[in-house]
Write an enzyme that holds these catalytic residues in place. Structure first.
Site, mmCIF file in Angstrom:
data_model
loop_
_atom_site.group_PDB
_atom_site.id
_atom_site.type_symbol
_atom_site.label_atom_id
_atom_site.label_comp_id
_atom_site.label_asym_id
_atom_site.label_seq_id
_atom_site.Cartn_x
_atom_site.Cartn_y
_atom_site.Cartn_z
ATOM 1 N N TYR A 132 0.849 -1.187 0.000
ATOM 2 C CA TYR A 132 0.000 0.000 0.000
ATOM 3 C C TYR A 132 0.890 1.244 0.000
ATOM 4 O O TYR A 132 1.977 1.210 -0.564
ATOM 5 C CB TYR A 132 -1.032 -0.057 1.153
ATOM 6 C CG TYR A 132 -2.218 0.755 0.745
ATOM 7 C CD1 TYR A 132 -3.024 0.363 -0.318
ATOM 8 C CD2 TYR A 132 -2.486 1.978 1.346
ATOM 9 C CE1 TYR A 132 -4.056 1.160 -0.778
ATOM 10 C CE2 TYR A 132 -3.519 2.776 0.896
ATOM 11 C CZ TYR A 132 -4.297 2.362 -0.160
ATOM 12 O OH TYR A 132 -5.306 3.157 -0.627
ATOM 13 N N ARG B 59 -8.626 10.563 -8.323
ATOM 14 C CA ARG B 59 -7.744 11.243 -7.352
ATOM 15 C C ARG B 59 -6.979 10.169 -6.582
ATOM 16 O O ARG B 59 -7.295 9.854 -5.444
ATOM 17 C CB ARG B 59 -8.598 12.122 -6.439
ATOM 18 C CG ARG B 59 -7.884 13.277 -5.834
ATOM 19 C CD ARG B 59 -7.904 13.193 -4.337
ATOM 20 N NE ARG B 59 -7.613 11.832 -3.888
ATOM 21 C CZ ARG B 59 -7.854 11.374 -2.692
ATOM 22 N NH1 ARG B 59 -8.422 12.114 -1.811
ATOM 23 N NH2 ARG B 59 -7.523 10.135 -2.347
ATOM 24 N N LYS C 138 -5.952 -2.129 -1.131
ATOM 25 C CA LYS C 138 -6.843 -1.930 0.027
ATOM 26 C C LYS C 138 -7.459 -3.262 0.452
ATOM 27 O O LYS C 138 -7.551 -3.572 1.639
ATOM 28 C CB LYS C 138 -7.957 -0.944 -0.325
ATOM 29 C CG LYS C 138 -7.526 0.497 -0.081
ATOM 30 C CD LYS C 138 -8.306 1.129 1.046
ATOM 31 C CE LYS C 138 -7.511 2.161 1.795
ATOM 32 N NZ LYS C 138 -7.882 3.544 1.589
ATOM 33 N N GLU D 162 -13.473 4.657 -3.240
ATOM 34 C CA GLU D 162 -12.048 4.875 -2.983
ATOM 35 C C GLU D 162 -11.416 5.801 -4.012
ATOM 36 O O GLU D 162 -11.513 5.547 -5.224
ATOM 37 C CB GLU D 162 -11.355 3.496 -3.027
ATOM 38 C CG GLU D 162 -9.891 3.514 -2.716
ATOM 39 C CD GLU D 162 -9.600 3.862 -1.275
ATOM 40 O OE1 GLU D 162 -10.430 3.571 -0.391
ATOM 41 O OE2 GLU D 162 -8.536 4.441 -1.020
ATOM 42 N N ASP D 163 -10.780 6.835 -3.543
ATOM 43 C CA ASP D 163 -10.026 7.751 -4.403
ATOM 44 C C ASP D 163 -10.833 8.332 -5.560
ATOM 45 O O ASP D 163 -10.357 8.407 -6.701
ATOM 46 C CB ASP D 163 -8.737 7.074 -4.903
ATOM 47 C CG ASP D 163 -7.675 7.058 -3.803
ATOM 48 O OD1 ASP D 163 -7.967 7.544 -2.689
ATOM 49 O OD2 ASP D 163 -6.562 6.583 -4.037
ATOM 50 N N ASP E 255 -13.646 5.775 2.369
ATOM 51 C CA ASP E 255 -12.535 5.729 3.318
ATOM 52 C C ASP E 255 -11.763 7.047 3.356
ATOM 53 O O ASP E 255 -11.281 7.448 4.413
ATOM 54 C CB ASP E 255 -11.592 4.575 2.964
ATOM 55 C CG ASP E 255 -10.458 4.479 3.963
ATOM 56 O OD1 ASP E 255 -10.751 4.420 5.165
ATOM 57 O OD2 ASP E 255 -9.285 4.504 3.547
ATOM 58 N N ASP E 256 -11.646 7.692 2.204
ATOM 59 C CA ASP E 256 -10.876 8.945 2.170
ATOM 60 C C ASP E 256 -11.526 10.007 3.050
ATOM 61 O O ASP E 256 -10.839 10.842 3.638
ATOM 62 C CB ASP E 256 -10.772 9.474 0.734
ATOM 63 C CG ASP E 256 -10.276 8.392 -0.203
ATOM 64 O OD1 ASP E 256 -9.208 7.827 0.076
ATOM 65 O OD2 ASP E 256 -10.977 8.067 -1.181
ATOM 66 N N ASN F 58 0.019 12.266 1.981
ATOM 67 C CA ASN F 58 0.758 11.125 1.425
ATOM 68 C C ASN F 58 1.102 11.397 -0.026
ATOM 69 O O ASN F 58 0.388 12.158 -0.685
ATOM 70 C CB ASN F 58 -0.124 9.873 1.470
ATOM 71 C CG ASN F 58 -0.383 9.403 2.878
ATOM 72 O OD1 ASN F 58 0.519 9.336 3.694
ATOM 73 N ND2 ASN F 58 -1.630 9.087 3.160
HETATM 74 P P1 NAD Z 1 -8.390 16.566 -1.793
HETATM 75 O O1 NAD Z 1 -7.920 16.748 -3.160
HETATM 76 O O2 NAD Z 1 -9.820 16.235 -1.551
HETATM 77 O O3 NAD Z 1 -8.083 17.896 -0.944
HETATM 78 C C1 NAD Z 1 -6.896 18.630 -1.010
HETATM 79 C C2 NAD Z 1 -7.188 20.016 -0.495
HETATM 80 O O4 NAD Z 1 -5.968 20.745 -0.408
HETATM 81 C C3 NAD Z 1 -8.109 20.834 -1.389
HETATM 82 O O5 NAD Z 1 -9.065 21.492 -0.610
HETATM 83 C C4 NAD Z 1 -7.193 21.855 -2.024
HETATM 84 O O6 NAD Z 1 -7.849 23.057 -2.287
HETATM 85 C C5 NAD Z 1 -6.185 22.041 -0.914
HETATM 86 N N1 NAD Z 1 -4.956 22.635 -1.391
HETATM 87 C C6 NAD Z 1 -4.311 22.420 -2.546
HETATM 88 N N2 NAD Z 1 -3.246 23.216 -2.627
HETATM 89 C C7 NAD Z 1 -3.197 23.918 -1.496
HETATM 90 C C8 NAD Z 1 -2.327 24.910 -0.994
HETATM 91 N N3 NAD Z 1 -1.280 25.304 -1.678
HETATM 92 N N4 NAD Z 1 -2.578 25.408 0.213
HETATM 93 C C9 NAD Z 1 -3.629 25.000 0.914
HETATM 94 N N5 NAD Z 1 -4.481 24.070 0.503
HETATM 95 C C10 NAD Z 1 -4.273 23.534 -0.698
HETATM 96 O O7 NAD Z 1 -7.497 15.479 -1.143
HETATM 97 P P2 NAD Z 1 -7.742 14.705 0.231
HETATM 98 O O8 NAD Z 1 -8.441 13.429 0.014
HETATM 99 O O9 NAD Z 1 -8.352 15.632 1.209
HETATM 100 O O10 NAD Z 1 -6.255 14.341 0.616
HETATM 101 C C11 NAD Z 1 -5.308 15.341 0.911
HETATM 102 C C12 NAD Z 1 -4.030 14.696 1.373
HETATM 103 O O11 NAD Z 1 -4.276 13.981 2.568
HETATM 104 C C13 NAD Z 1 -3.427 13.695 0.389
HETATM 105 O O12 NAD Z 1 -2.038 13.837 0.334
HETATM 106 C C14 NAD Z 1 -3.760 12.375 0.998
HETATM 107 O O13 NAD Z 1 -2.785 11.392 0.703
HETATM 108 C C15 NAD Z 1 -3.743 12.687 2.464
HETATM 109 N N6 NAD Z 1 -4.540 11.750 3.248
HETATM 110 C C16 NAD Z 1 -3.963 11.180 4.323
HETATM 111 C C17 NAD Z 1 -4.660 10.266 5.059
HETATM 112 C C18 NAD Z 1 -4.015 9.651 6.268
HETATM 113 O O14 NAD Z 1 -2.968 10.018 6.626
HETATM 114 N N7 NAD Z 1 -4.634 8.714 6.923
HETATM 115 C C19 NAD Z 1 -5.940 9.909 4.682
HETATM 116 C C20 NAD Z 1 -6.519 10.522 3.576
HETATM 117 C C21 NAD Z 1 -5.808 11.458 2.858
#
Ligand code: NAD
Length: 581
Positions: free
Chosen positions: A132, A185, A203, A274-275, A297-298, A438
């Site tokens: 993963y 995504r 997953k 997912e994604d 899950d996201d 991530n």
């Molecule tokens: P997403 O695309 O839904 O959201 C990303 C957000 O970041 C958007 O609102 C976007 O406008 C904002 N953004 C982009 N550029 C920016 C900037 N320069 N300044 C401020 N904000 C900015 O994605 P997501 O599903 O919310 O995931 C975001 C991150 O979180 C990913 O890297 C993902 O891998 C990580 N994530 C981690 C976990 C975990 O650790 N368990 C779980 C889910 C997602």
């Protein structure tokens, strides 16, 4: 209650022939699947060598080789499972690149699932990052060129009107757990279209390894609706439809057809979205969560793992949940999902909905999310757009809002700067800082930076793992807010109770259960999550909590067993070879 174990006596003990479909007779051996050719039938026992759920490879005993007609088809020397494990681990470790290890593990999984799962379960810390995140991200990017053997189902935009038929092609009877993506995504990597298939596969492997959902019941699906990544339209190795994504009503009707088809073909299935991209994920979750047992899950898994980390962190800071103020960098699925569950938890702790929302602030790519910012805010951001003057940067927002908790979910690396971490440390005796983006290359800051810049006071967790940090004469182990702590247990609990819906209450129960499993020793080391090697126990406890909610709230479709925990435990998949002799 229907068994979660296809090898249980509930399924026929003898091979069963089903109707020929597309010229292929499907043969189920003791409830498991094998494909035979009606023209030149493959002797059913030989299928034991080709079906990864049945194959033991060099571990078939002398007696089995004689009884099953396998003599000569395998090298003479017999290697029991323990020896196979030893050799397989050595071969894995000989590979130097993570992507090579990924390919090796996928091939092993396609050959011998018992051996694969034993290996994963015995070396979780080493292998989970290979099957993963972060390796799966790289694997998806190269999925077209590393693709060897199909796993799961691809449903393309060209299959519209016959999605039921495609689902019925799945050779195993009764999928119970489906992870589906449309590839828009993928992790923090963007629109990878059909290459995203690595994600549902990975997953589902985690469901089996970490929560004991039998792999027989798992079904990875990619909905190939096209891709808006222009480079893939001309990439000769791209495996999907080389057209722009379907959008609007056409997309919606494909999803509608898909959901209806799943309900009909696999009536007991739990669906995990997912994604999916921002513009579809929230809307699909809300549209379907009461129509088919499903979750995202996201959004929801991330929310529960982050809330659990926060609850663990509060045990370190000694502060109350209701007194926290959260500032998020990134207002997407993860961020607003976490805020939504925080609001539910804060309400349970005595705040009103409005008060709880008022504790959550967001900075997105345009600055602090506030009312009257002058742009049209996406629907999911509206509950957190408070009345405030515009603030352009995160650094200024930290000074203005004075958060107790800073959460990075922006996929924007190095955005938690020295100045920001220092401000958090000046504002709070023990600032809680979660850099969840991530893969590691996208993390808002590293563990080392968080500890160093905060003078060792930060309670830190990240999305991808960071190594322990030596600071101020002590070794601090950073927490990893990996969704794997939550979704396998939630899925197992929902499956065991055959819940008709996966509710926020279940995710809240999962988060509190997880937080309760962090020991005082874990916290003293810096961890806000239990060690990964306790994941089967963690998943069992979460599954029990989730199934309890399902039964208590009338959402279970099965009779409540006398001892829920024991009942779930005995259904968990154990990777051991069966005796065929
Ligand atoms: P997403 O695309 O839904 O959201 C990303 C957000 O970041 C958007 O609102 C976007 O406008 C904002 N953004 C982009 N550029 C920016 C900037 N320069 N300044 C401020 N904000 C900015 O994605 P997501 O599903 O919310 O995931 C975001 C991150 O979180 C990913 O890297 C993902 O891998 C990580 N994530 C981690 C976990 C975990 O650790 N368990 C779980 C889910 C997602």
């Amino acid at each position: 209650m229907a068994s979660l174990d296809p090898q249980s006596p509930a399924v026929p003990a003898q091979p069963v022939k089903s109707e020929p479909r597309h010229g292929i007779v499907q043969t189920r051996v003791k409830g498991l699947s094998a494909l035979g050719d009606p023209i030149k039938p493959l002797h059913k026992e030989k299928a034991l060598l080709t079906d990864p759920l049945l194959n033991k490879g060099t571990a078939f005993t002398e007696a089995e080789r004689d009884a099953l007609g396998l003599r000569g088809l395998l090298p003479p020397r017999i290697f029991p499972l323990e020896e196979q494990l030893h050799r397989t681990l050595a071969a894995l470790r000989r590979k130097t690149e993570a992507i090579e290890k990924y390919i090796y593990l996928v091939n092993l999984q396609n050959r011998n699932e018992v051996l694969f799962y034993r290996l994963v379960m015995e070396h979780l810390e080493e292998i989970v990052p290979l099957i993963y995140t972060p390796t799966v991200g790289e694997a998806c990017i190269h999925y077209g060129s590393i693709f060897r053997r199909a796993r799961g189902l691809f449903i393309s935009r060209n299959d519209r009107g016959r999605i039921r038929e495609v689902l019925r092609n799945w050779p195993r009877a009764g999928a119970r757990l489906i992870v589906v993506t449309d590839g828009e995504r993928i992790l923090g990597l963007g629109d990878l279209g059909a290459l995203g298939m690595g994600i549902p596969i990975g997953k589902l492997s985690l469901y089996s390894a970490c929560a004991g959902v039998h792999p027989y019941y798992t079904l990875p699906i990619t909905l190939d609706v096209g891709t808006d990544t222009a480079a893939l339209h001309t990439d000769p190795s791209y495996i999907g439809v080389q057209e722009k994504r379907l959008r609007g009503p056409e997309y919606d009707s494909l999803i509608e057809e898909f959901v209806e088809a799943v309900k009909e073909v696999f009536p007991k299935a739990l669906l995990q979205w997912e994604d999916f991209g921002n513009t579809t994920a929230f809307h699909l979750l809300e549209r379907y969560r009461k129509r088919i047992p499903s979750f995202n899950d996201d959004i929801q898994g991330t929310a529960a793992v982050a809330l659990a980390g926060l609850l663990g962190g509060l045990r370190v800071t000694g502060k109350a949940l209701r007194d926290q103020k959260l500032l998020f960098l990134g207002a997407g699925e993860a961020g607003t999902g976490i805020a939504g569950l925080f609001v539910a938890a804060a309400k349970a702790a005595g705040l009103t909905e409005l008060e709880a929302r008022g504790r959550c602030w967001f900075v997105d790519s345009k600055g602090l999310v506030v009312k009257d910012r002058g742009d049209t805010l996406a629907h999911h951001k509206l509950p957190y757009a408070h009345a405030h003057a515009p603030v352009a940067t995160l650094a200024e927002a930290v000074k203005e809002i004075k958060p107790t908790v800073l959460i990075g979910v922006s996929a924007m690396p190095s955005t938690f700067t020295k100045e920001i971490v220092e401000t958090m440390a000046a504002l709070n005796e023990r600032p809680i800082i979660f850099a969840l983006s991530n893969p590691t290359s996208k993390s808002e800051c590293t563990a080392e930076q968080a500890y160093t810049w905060s003078g060792g006071s930060a309670v830190f967790a990240s999305g991808s793992a960071f190594p322990p940090v030596d600071f101020g004469g002590r070794r601090i182990v950073p927490g990893q807010g990996n969704n794997v702590y939550i979704f396998p247990g939630v899925g197992l609990g929902a499956l065991a109770s055959e819940a008709t819906e996966v509710t926020d209450e279940m995710f809240l129960a999962a988060a509190t259960t997880l937080a309760g499993l962090v020991s005082a020793e874990n916290l003293a080391e810096g961890r806000v999550y239990p060690p990964l090697d306790s994941i089967r126990k963690v998943s069992l406890e979460i599954a029990t909590a989730v199934a309890t909610v399902a039964h208590d709230t009338g959402l279970a479709r099965v009779k409540r067993p006398r001892n829920l925990r024991k009942d779930i435990e005995k259904r968990m998949f154990q990777p051991v070879y069966r005796d065929y002799a």
